[in-house]
Design a protein around this motif. Structure first.
Motif, short mmCIF file in Angstrom:
data_model
loop_
_atom_site.label_atom_id
_atom_site.label_comp_id
_atom_site.label_asym_id
_atom_site.label_seq_id
_atom_site.Cartn_x
_atom_site.Cartn_y
_atom_site.Cartn_z
N ILE A 164 -18.03 4.42 54.86
CA ILE A 164 -17.16 5.45 55.41
C ILE A 164 -16.22 5.93 54.32
O ILE A 164 -15.91 5.18 53.38
CB ILE A 164 -16.40 4.88 56.63
CG1 ILE A 164 -16.07 5.97 57.64
CG2 ILE A 164 -15.17 4.10 56.22
CD1 ILE A 164 -15.63 5.43 58.99
N GLU A 188 -20.07 8.09 61.98
CA GLU A 188 -18.70 8.20 61.49
C GLU A 188 -18.69 8.55 60.01
O GLU A 188 -19.46 7.98 59.23
CB GLU A 188 -17.96 6.87 61.70
CG GLU A 188 -17.70 6.52 63.15
CD GLU A 188 -16.88 5.26 63.27
OE1 GLU A 188 -15.67 5.35 63.51
OE2 GLU A 188 -17.47 4.17 63.13
N VAL A 199 -18.96 15.75 62.48
CA VAL A 199 -19.47 14.70 63.36
C VAL A 199 -20.19 15.31 64.55
O VAL A 199 -21.26 14.84 64.97
CB VAL A 199 -18.32 13.77 63.81
CG1 VAL A 199 -18.80 12.81 64.90
CG2 VAL A 199 -17.78 12.99 62.62
N ASP A 257 -22.72 -0.12 57.03
CA ASP A 257 -22.12 1.21 57.08
C ASP A 257 -21.25 1.46 55.86
O ASP A 257 -20.81 0.53 55.17
CB ASP A 257 -21.27 1.36 58.35
CG ASP A 257 -20.93 2.82 58.66
OD1 ASP A 257 -21.61 3.72 58.14
OD2 ASP A 257 -19.98 3.07 59.42
N GLN A 271 -10.39 7.45 61.93
CA GLN A 271 -9.92 8.32 63.00
C GLN A 271 -8.48 8.75 62.75
O GLN A 271 -7.63 7.95 62.37
CB GLN A 271 -10.02 7.59 64.33
CG GLN A 271 -9.69 8.47 65.53
CD GLN A 271 -9.93 7.73 66.84
OE1 GLN A 271 -10.33 6.57 66.85
NE2 GLN A 271 -9.69 8.40 67.95
#
Length: 425
Positions: free
Chosen positions: A274, A118, A107, A272, A122
């Motif tokens: 992820i 991202e 990142v 997005d 997290q």
């Protein structure tokens, strides 16, 4: 829900510390919490025993009225058939390393382009010794969700997935260019010589497919070619995993398919993607992730119409990112990528026949052993049933592969052996 032996660590003190350290809140009081399986409907035999969602209702100085927050806890199994396999494997250590060090470094690398992208949820908390617990943010709280693997990904979803994969690969390529030993723990992927005794599923499934040829309406010439593939299946797969792309290598996700990619929408707009589950990462040619993704994730009609376009989108994004990041080594051309995909076409065949039908079936017990270090001889799969259910797509794929010569590697090996034997003294 009653806590299991795996979740007995969850208590008010533990949860208070999580909220205080992660969000900087003070005077936290836990009013209620619950623990429930996070992935009971996901096609992952390891996830059912190790993934839990923790729901917490609490108050704090900053949130005097009731606040609700959720975390996802990935926990090493303490009971069940995979306990011994997890004791011997280092998948938890690898995943903790990814979340604590590798992914943040990626990142940071990408942020040089001017924005934060991202790649993964997290990390909230991880245990050090023993490495048996990872607590992550709950991405569903931010609107991310997993698509249905039986339907396959749409073109837009597939396109976004390979674009985001290009970010992951480009950042890792930069890190490898600066330090060739940047990822020492990720040298052995699914197909590695040391794992061969745990990979019999792959040649056995192709062998079974050949035996079922008549039932599945596979014509005789195709069946004859199938029968010659099992003997060389593992050798060809290992060669593909050990290859590079004109000297170009990346850190591959290693298990890059529908259930490990979460998508986010704003209204009807896809905004997005992820990634999760970094237990099987491996350094090697980017075709490891590309071929696996294309075999297991896009809807069949998307593959039929847009496969080459998806490869182009991936390559275009990768090259642009590497140029912007200042990558100084040669960047493979699109033609070179396509040539390598053809050169290791055997991997495409293997995945199409042994992975795709099972990944597209919503049944957790049918997932192939992509993590060989967690292989269990007791894991049973109704392979015939799955092959029957997917026979139209299997036959169509076999015909497409035959047209471009991707089923000839077994026959060619046999011809070479024959020639060698004729001229041996």
């Amino acid at each position: 829900m009653p806590k299991t032996a795996e979740t007995k660590f969850v208590n008010s003190l533990f949860l208070t510390n999580l909220i205080q350290t992660q969000y900087g809140e003070s005077e936290v009081k836990i009013k209620a919490y619950d623990v429930e399986p996070a992935s009971a409907d996901i096609n992952d035999p390891y996830a059912r025993s190790s993934m839990n969602r923790i729901l917490i209702k609490y108050t704090s100085k900053e949130n005097p009225t009731d606040a609700v927050i959720t975390f996802v806890a990935k926990i090493k199994p303490t009971e069940g058939p995979l306990v011994e396999q997890f004791k011997k494997a280092d998948v938890f250590e690898k995943e903790i390393l990814m979340y604590k060090s590798v992914l943040p470094s990626m990142v940071t690398m990408i942020s040089k382009l001017g924005s934060v992208i991202e790649l993964a949820p997290q990390l909230i908390y991880s245990s050090e010794t023993p490495s048996d617990l990872v607590v992550l943010e709950d991405l569903t709280a931010r609107g991310y969700s997993v698509e249905n693997q039986t339907l396959g990904l749409s073109y837009d979803q597939s396109k976004m997935a390979v674009e985001k994969l290009a970010f992951f690969h480009a950042a890792s390529a930069m890190m490898l260019s600066e330090n060739g030993q940047a990822f020492p723990k990720f040298a052995k992927g699914t197909f590695h010589t040391e794992h061969k005794d745990k990979l019999s599923y792959f040649p056995d499934t192709i062998r079974l497919l050949a035996e079922m040829a008549s039932e599945l309406e596979i014509d005789q010439p195709l069946a004859d070619k199938l029968r010659k593939l099992p003997e060389k299946t593992l050798q060809k797969a290992v060669e593909a995993y050990e290859s590079d792309l004109k000297g170009f290598k990346v850190l591959n996700h290693g298990d890059f398919w529908t259930n490990n990619i979460l998508f986010k929408y704003q209204g009807n707009e896809l905004v997005d993607a992820i990634f999760v589950d970094f237990q099987n990462c491996v350094v090697g040619s980017p075709i490891i992730d590309l071929v696996y993704f294309l075999a297991a994730s896009p809807a069949h009609e998307v593959l039929e119409k847009h496969r080459d376009e998806l490869v182009y989108v991936y390559h275009e994004t990768l090259v642009l990112l590497l140029q912007k990041l200042g990558y100084m080594k040669p960047v493979p051309s699109l033609l070179e990528l396509q040539v390598v995909l053809l050169k290791h076409g055997s991997l495409q065949v293997i995945y199409a026949l042994t992975v795709s039908p099972f990944m597209r079936t919503k049944d957790a017990h049918n997932t192939p052993p992509m993590q060989p270090t967690l292989h269990s001889v007791n894991q049973s799969t109704n392979v015939k049933q799955i092959l029957r259910a997917h026979s139209p797509n299997i036959v169509a794929q076999l015909k497409a592969y035959e047209r471009v010569g991707l089923l000839d590697w077994g026959a060619n090996e046999s011809k070479i052996k024959g020639l060698m034997s004729r001229f041996q003294r």
